[in-house]
Enzyme design. Structure first.
Site, short mmCIF file in Angstrom:
data_model
loop_
_atom_site.label_atom_id
_atom_site.label_comp_id
_atom_site.label_asym_id
_atom_site.label_seq_id
_atom_site.Cartn_x
_atom_site.Cartn_y
_atom_site.Cartn_z
N ARG A 129 9.27 10.89 2.66
CA ARG A 129 8.67 10.53 1.44
C ARG A 129 7.21 9.87 1.68
O ARG A 129 6.37 10.39 0.91
CB ARG A 129 9.42 9.48 0.73
CG ARG A 129 9.36 9.54 -0.71
CD ARG A 129 10.35 8.94 -1.48
NE ARG A 129 10.30 7.47 -1.50
CZ ARG A 129 9.43 6.96 -2.61
NH1 ARG A 129 9.07 7.54 -3.58
NH2 ARG A 129 9.39 5.68 -2.49
N LYS A 216 3.60 -6.05 9.75
CA LYS A 216 3.63 -4.99 10.31
C LYS A 216 2.73 -3.75 9.99
O LYS A 216 2.29 -2.93 10.76
CB LYS A 216 4.95 -4.44 9.86
CG LYS A 216 5.57 -3.15 10.80
CD LYS A 216 5.19 -2.12 10.03
CE LYS A 216 5.90 -0.84 10.71
NZ LYS A 216 5.52 0.41 10.04
#
Length: 278
Positions: A129, A216
């Site tokens: 996606r 992250k």
DNA sequence: ACCCAGGAAATTC
DNA sequence: GAATTTCATGGG
């Protein structure tokens, strides 16, 4: 590494520790698609390129000028991954094992702005996606460089859009994060041009001024966009892998090339999901 | 219907 | 401050 210049392509010989497919499909980039014949079509640095690889030859359908200026560094062809893998393998037997499952992955040197926006989109999302959202973003406001093929949009082009204008790309809650990143890049609050002069932690703190950029995502942008190879992004897979396989290690224990170790471990973990049940 | 996805922000405890 | 919930969207 040596290469030959042909009329429509460059052929590179003698590359070891390089697999095109593993490098392009391991989740570090989102704009390459595999063709039926195993070649790849993709876009980077405003260029369209077709790539293929046999056992000992890497073929790039491009000019010598673009090969030397763009693709040689994009694929990190001059770094000795064999030597790095050797050194990493000495650190832990499981790392040596993991590296065997993806011996040809290299860390791409992508455009910083593209990496920033792409990994903002990556959060709480899956690779398929992410690719779709990035593709629609490029169609929405990237330059059409060939019929139906679009460059990644510039910050300026994205800056002309509102959050509502981004609705067609279906990025969901991430649209407002994209807008904040674009705003801060355009007004200089975050300066992507001078990141290389900063330490890792300073550069990371700069990126984290952007809404939607946490630890992250910042590590991913530094690793894949700025080629800071000590970066060690910890996503859900990496957290599971580290807890089970390397309980006594942190990212920094893997040293200056921890980012390469991270790719070996990430790839290994995804191939062995059964290790992490329970 | 439910759970998860290369997370981070907002809220609650 | 640490733990939990919410955030859009799509796929299994």
């Amino acid at each position: 590494m040596n290469y030959k210049v042909l009329e429509d392509r460059i052929e590179v010989y003698g590359l070891s520790d390089f697999e095109l497919k593993d490098t392009l499909t391991c989740g570090q980039c989102f704009r390459f698609k595999e063709n039926a014949d195993g070649s790849f079509l993709g876009v980077a640095f405003g260029r369209v390129i077709v790539l293929s690889k046999t056992d000992d030859t890497f073929i790039l359908y491009t000019s010598e000028e673009d090969f030397l200026n763009i693709w040689k560094s994009y694929f990190d062809l001059e770094l000795d991954y064999g030597k790095i893998k050797e050194d990493l393998s000495k650190l832990h037997p499981t790392l040596k094992e993991a590296a065997k499952f993806a011996p040809g992955i290299r860390i791409l040197k992508q455009e910083p702005f593209e990496a920033l926006i792409s990994f903002i989109i990556s959060q709480n999302n899956n690779i398929k996606r992410i690719s779709g959202i990035v593709e629609r973003l490029c169609e929405l406001c990237g330059e059409e460089i060939e019929k139906g093929v679009y460059a990644f949009p510039t910050a300026e082009a994205l800056g002309r859009l509102t959050v509502e204008d981004l609705a067609p790309i279906r990025a969901g809650f991430r649209a407002k994060y994209i807008a904040d990143a674009v705003k801060k890049v355009l007004n200089g609050e975050v300066d992507l041009m001078t990141m290389d002069s900063l330490s890792y932690d300073e550069a990371k703190a700069e990126l984290m001024k952007i809404k939607g950029v946490g630890s992250k995502v910042a590590d991913c942008v530094l690793l894949y966009g700025f080629h800071k190879l000590s970066g060690f992004p910890m996503d859900v897979w990496m957290k599971r892998a580290m807890a089970v396989l390397f309980p006594d290690f942190t990212g920094s224990d893997f040293g200056e090339f921890a980012g390469i170790a991270q790719q070996y471990i990430f790839h290994y973990a995804r191939l062995h999901p059964e290790l992490f049940e329970n």
